[in-house]
Scaffold this motif. Structure first.
Motif, PDB file in Angstrom:
ATOM      1  N   ARG A  27     -66.144  33.312 -73.605  1.00 22.87           N
ATOM      2  CA  ARG A  27     -66.103  34.370 -74.699  1.00 22.87           C
ATOM      3  C   ARG A  27     -65.337  34.965 -74.789  1.00 22.87           C
ATOM      4  NH1 ARG A  27     -71.732  33.970 -77.303  1.00 22.87           N
ATOM      5  NH2 ARG A  27     -71.840  30.954 -77.993  1.00 22.87           N
ATOM      6  N   ALA A  28     -65.124  35.296 -73.429  1.00 20.59           N
ATOM      7  CA  ALA A  28     -64.472  36.975 -72.967  1.00 20.59           C
ATOM      8  C   ALA A  28     -62.775  35.777 -73.044  1.00 20.59           C
ATOM      9  CB  ALA A  28     -65.037  37.576 -71.660  1.00 20.59           C
ATOM     10  N   MET A  29     -62.801  35.009 -72.709  1.00 18.29           N
ATOM     11  CA  MET A  29     -61.566  35.143 -71.999  1.00 18.29           C
ATOM     12  C   MET A  29     -60.964  34.159 -73.335  1.00 18.29           C
ATOM     13  SD  MET A  29     -61.123  33.612 -68.206  1.00 18.29           S
ATOM     14  CE  MET A  29     -62.732  32.724 -68.261  1.00 18.29           C
ATOM     15  N   LEU A  30     -61.676  33.396 -74.216  1.00 20.03           N
ATOM     16  CA  LEU A  30     -61.151  33.095 -75.071  1.00 20.03           C
ATOM     17  C   LEU A  30     -61.144  34.186 -76.689  1.00 20.03           C
ATOM     18  CD1 LEU A  30     -63.792  29.999 -76.123  1.00 20.03           C
ATOM     19  CD2 LEU A  30     -61.709  29.768 -76.033  1.00 20.03           C
ATOM     20  N   GLY A  31     -61.162  34.996 -76.119  1.00 22.73           N
ATOM     21  CA  GLY A  31     -61.017  35.578 -77.021  1.00 22.73           C
ATOM     22  C   GLY A  31     -59.074  36.510 -76.940  1.00 22.73           C
TER      23      GLY A  31
ATOM     24  N   VAL B  93     -64.611  37.087 -82.130  1.00 21.76           N
ATOM     25  CA  VAL B  93     -63.803  37.769 -82.332  1.00 21.76           C
ATOM     26  C   VAL B  93     -64.706  38.877 -82.581  1.00 21.76           C
ATOM     27  CG1 VAL B  93     -63.021  38.348 -84.822  1.00 21.76           C
ATOM     28  CG2 VAL B  93     -62.057  36.318 -84.079  1.00 21.76           C
ATOM     29  N   ALA B  94     -65.990  38.994 -82.929  1.00 17.43           N
ATOM     30  CA  ALA B  94     -66.295  40.491 -83.025  1.00 17.43           C
ATOM     31  C   ALA B  94     -66.835  40.815 -81.020  1.00 17.43           C
ATOM     32  CB  ALA B  94     -68.263  40.111 -83.060  1.00 17.43           C
ATOM     33  N   ASP B  95     -66.647  39.783 -80.629  1.00 18.69           N
ATOM     34  CA  ASP B  95     -66.628  40.093 -78.793  1.00 18.69           C
ATOM     35  C   ASP B  95     -65.381  40.972 -78.123  1.00 18.69           C
ATOM     36  OD1 ASP B  95     -69.294  39.201 -78.793  1.00 18.69           O
ATOM     37  OD2 ASP B  95     -69.004  37.562 -77.486  1.00 18.69           O
ATOM     38  N   ARG B  96     -64.265  40.330 -79.219  1.00 19.34           N
ATOM     39  CA  ARG B  96     -63.055  40.881 -78.862  1.00 19.34           C
ATOM     40  C   ARG B  96     -62.883  41.732 -78.984  1.00 19.34           C
ATOM     41  NH1 ARG B  96     -59.464  38.451 -82.699  1.00 19.34           N
ATOM     42  NH2 ARG B  96     -59.172  36.486 -81.583  1.00 19.34           N
TER      43      ARG B  96
ATOM     44  N   ASP C 174     -49.832  44.473 -68.622  1.00 18.76           N
ATOM     45  CA  ASP C 174     -49.671  44.046 -70.482  1.00 18.76           C
ATOM     46  C   ASP C 174     -50.718  43.893 -71.119  1.00 18.76           C
ATOM     47  OD1 ASP C 174     -50.319  41.501 -69.654  1.00 18.76           O
ATOM     48  OD2 ASP C 174     -47.597  40.831 -70.162  1.00 18.76           O
ATOM     49  N   GLY C 175     -51.766  43.634 -70.564  1.00 16.13           N
ATOM     50  CA  GLY C 175     -52.236  44.280 -71.595  1.00 16.13           C
ATOM     51  C   GLY C 175     -53.505  42.216 -71.696  1.00 16.13           C
ATOM     52  N   THR C 176     -52.922  41.007 -71.305  1.00 15.07           N
ATOM     53  CA  THR C 176     -53.435  39.906 -71.016  1.00 15.07           C
ATOM     54  C   THR C 176     -53.695  39.163 -70.860  1.00 15.07           C
ATOM     55  OG1 THR C 176     -51.181  39.709 -71.475  1.00 15.07           O
ATOM     56  CG2 THR C 176     -51.876  37.473 -70.861  1.00 15.07           C
ATOM     57  N   ILE C 177     -55.073  38.677 -70.720  1.00 14.52           N
ATOM     58  CA  ILE C 177     -56.329  38.407 -70.843  1.00 14.52           C
ATOM     59  C   ILE C 177     -56.063  37.110 -70.057  1.00 14.52           C
ATOM     60  CG2 ILE C 177     -58.581  37.278 -71.275  1.00 14.52           C
ATOM     61  CD1 ILE C 177     -58.642  39.284 -73.506  1.00 14.52           C
TER      62      ILE C 177
END
Length: 261
Positions: free
Chosen positions: A152-156, A191-194, A220-223
């Motif tokens: 879920r952290a990466m799907l964000g 979305v909330a986790d993001r 650059d901020g990309t997960i």
């Protein structure tokens, strides 16, 4: 006459090496069954003709990747050189391993690093405290992304519309009585986790295990990955994940941001 340049994304039939594709499928087939396999077992697992499987096995045996007693076939430790080459060449592993070791030592819990691979997460590194008996997710272990904190952290990293499409399309089977499978509920949670900057999953992937993860971002901020810590529900209360584990994970992810390309 100058050669024509192919447009980006254009693929020719001659670019595809079918024999290599079949060989890789055959290697992966050994993971479908435990223990040595007969030629028929291998051919069936890899969905290949028996004669084709035989030729590939002979080639792999010559290369040292497969061993046989004349009837049964099994992988050799030489196969691990393929995984080792990936791990040694992966910048994320090289940069994050010291972080995993540090936060594991500080929390006296196992920490893990995972990447997103399609609809699954694969664990590629771990840090373990200095205890003889420690348990955790082994390197190479795979789990569905939708019901894990690292997933879920990466799907964000996906935009909402793309995330919704992916959630609808992926296979979502309940692994425990607590697993959330509804795509709309999952979209809302991710979305909330993001927004929070972390994901916490309580007994959704495994019945007695809870974990917390933070995304790992490059310059650059990309997960590009996620790191997590978790524990058995009887040993670590839910509040401890956010109070004690989360600050360590956030600090570790922030420390490597400028080091990842």
């Amino acid at each position: 006459m100058p050669k024509l340049k192919r447009e980006e994304g254009e693929e020719r039939a001659t670019d595809f090496v079918e024999s290599l594709d079949r060989g890789l499928r055959l290697l992966q087939a050994f993971g479908n069954l435990s223990g040595p396999m007969t030629l028929s077992d291998v051919a069936r697992a890899a969905e290949l003709p028996r004669a084709t499987a035989r030729r590939i096995l002979f080639t792999l045996e010559r290369g040292g990747f497969v061993a046989s007693d004349g009837k049964l076939f099994k992988l050799t430790p030489h196969v691990l050189t393929l995984a080792g080459a990936y791990l040694r060449s992966n910048q994320v592993v090289a940069v994050l391993q010291p972080v995993l070791d540090r936060i594991s030592s500080a929390a006296q819990e196992i920490s893990s690093l995972a990447l997103l691979d399609g609809d699954e997460v694969v664990f590629i590194a771990r840090g373990s405290p200095a205890r003889v008996f420690s348990t955790g997710l082994d390197i190479g272990y795979r789990l569905p992304a939708f019901c894990t904190s690292v997933g879920r952290a990466m799907l964000g990293r996906f935009e909402d519309h793309e995330l919704a499409r992916r959630l609808r399309a992926m296979r979502r089977e309940a692994l425990t009585p607590h697993t959330v499978t509804d795509p709309k509920a999952l979209l809302k949670t991710i979305v909330a986790d993001r927004s929070k900057g972390y994901s916490l999953v309580d007994r959704e992937a495994e019945p007695h295990f809870r974990s917390i993860s933070v995304p790992v971002r490059r310059y650059d901020g990309t997960i590009v990955a996620a790191i997590n810590m978790g524990a058995h529900v009887d040993r670590v209360p839910l509040r401890e994940l956010t109070d004690r584990f989360l600050p360590l994970l956030r600090e570790g992810a922030e420390d490597v941001k400028d080091k990842l390309l």
